[in-house]
Design a protein around this motif. Sequence first.
Motif, PDB file in Angstrom:
ATOM      1  N   ALA A 114       0.829  -1.205   0.000  1.00 26.05           N
ATOM      2  CA  ALA A 114       0.000   0.000   0.000  1.00 26.05           C
ATOM      3  C   ALA A 114       0.868   1.261   0.000  1.00 26.05           C
ATOM      4  O   ALA A 114       0.550   2.240  -0.685  1.00 26.05           O
ATOM      5  CB  ALA A 114      -0.923  -0.013   1.212  1.00 26.05           C
ATOM      6  N   LEU A 115       1.962   1.243   0.752  1.00 20.60           N
ATOM      7  CA  LEU A 115       2.856   2.408   0.767  1.00 20.60           C
ATOM      8  C   LEU A 115       3.524   2.624  -0.584  1.00 20.60           C
ATOM      9  O   LEU A 115       3.694   3.766  -1.029  1.00 20.60           O
ATOM     10  CB  LEU A 115       3.911   2.245   1.855  1.00 20.60           C
ATOM     11  N   ILE A 116       3.902   1.547  -1.245  1.00 15.82           N
ATOM     12  CA  ILE A 116       4.505   1.664  -2.581  1.00 15.82           C
ATOM     13  C   ILE A 116       3.502   2.242  -3.561  1.00 15.82           C
ATOM     14  O   ILE A 116       3.819   3.141  -4.351  1.00 15.82           O
ATOM     15  CB  ILE A 116       5.029   0.298  -3.062  1.00 15.82           C
ATOM     16  N   LEU A 117       2.269   1.749  -3.513  1.00 19.42           N
ATOM     17  CA  LEU A 117       1.229   2.249  -4.410  1.00 19.42           C
ATOM     18  C   LEU A 117       0.931   3.718  -4.130  1.00 19.42           C
ATOM     19  O   LEU A 117       0.796   4.523  -5.054  1.00 19.42           O
ATOM     20  CB  LEU A 117      -0.035   1.408  -4.256  1.00 19.42           C
ATOM     21  N   PHE A 118       0.853   4.090  -2.873  1.00 22.14           N
ATOM     22  CA  PHE A 118       0.602   5.483  -2.494  1.00 22.14           C
ATOM     23  C   PHE A 118       1.749   6.386  -2.956  1.00 22.14           C
ATOM     24  O   PHE A 118       1.522   7.466  -3.507  1.00 22.14           O
ATOM     25  CB  PHE A 118       0.417   5.593  -0.977  1.00 22.14           C
ATOM     26  N   GLY A 119       2.978   5.938  -2.760  1.00 18.76           N
ATOM     27  CA  GLY A 119       4.133   6.725  -3.184  1.00 18.76           C
ATOM     28  C   GLY A 119       4.183   6.905  -4.691  1.00 18.76           C
ATOM     29  O   GLY A 119       4.491   8.000  -5.188  1.00 18.76           O
TER      30      GLY A 119
ATOM     31  N   MET B 216       1.647   9.489  -5.610  1.00 18.48           N
ATOM     32  CA  MET B 216       2.098  10.839  -5.274  1.00 18.48           C
ATOM     33  C   MET B 216       3.119  11.351  -6.282  1.00 18.48           C
ATOM     34  O   MET B 216       3.087  12.518  -6.677  1.00 18.48           O
ATOM     35  CB  MET B 216       2.706  10.853  -3.863  1.00 18.48           C
ATOM     36  N   ILE B 217       4.014  10.487  -6.718  1.00 23.04           N
ATOM     37  CA  ILE B 217       5.021  10.901  -7.700  1.00 23.04           C
ATOM     38  C   ILE B 217       4.365  11.202  -9.041  1.00 23.04           C
ATOM     39  O   ILE B 217       4.656  12.212  -9.678  1.00 23.04           O
ATOM     40  CB  ILE B 217       6.103   9.815  -7.847  1.00 23.04           C
ATOM     41  N   LEU B 218       3.455  10.332  -9.475  1.00 27.72           N
ATOM     42  CA  LEU B 218       2.831  10.522 -10.788  1.00 27.72           C
ATOM     43  C   LEU B 218       1.828  11.671 -10.805  1.00 27.72           C
ATOM     44  O   LEU B 218       1.448  12.130 -11.876  1.00 27.72           O
ATOM     45  CB  LEU B 218       2.159   9.225 -11.240  1.00 27.72           C
TER      46      LEU B 218
END
Length: 68
Positions: A24-29, A32-34
């Motif tokens: 979930a943190l990877i997906l959220f990050g 945020m970047i995109l």
Amino acid sequence: MRSSEDTNHFGTDKETLYLLGGSALILFGTGMILSNPIVRRYLGQIGVGSLLTAALPDFDRYLKLRNM
């Protein structure tokens, strides 16, 4: 004996929770970047869509070979 079985069960649940939390943190990050306009503009200049379109036939060929 029973307490060691319960500990292993809870350990597996804890590891699963860590795995899902990390995903979930990877997906959220990534989101945020995109969502950054500078990153969007840069990816638009590179042409990510054309890169994916070019890679699709190779991926399709790989899947066919793997099914054999």
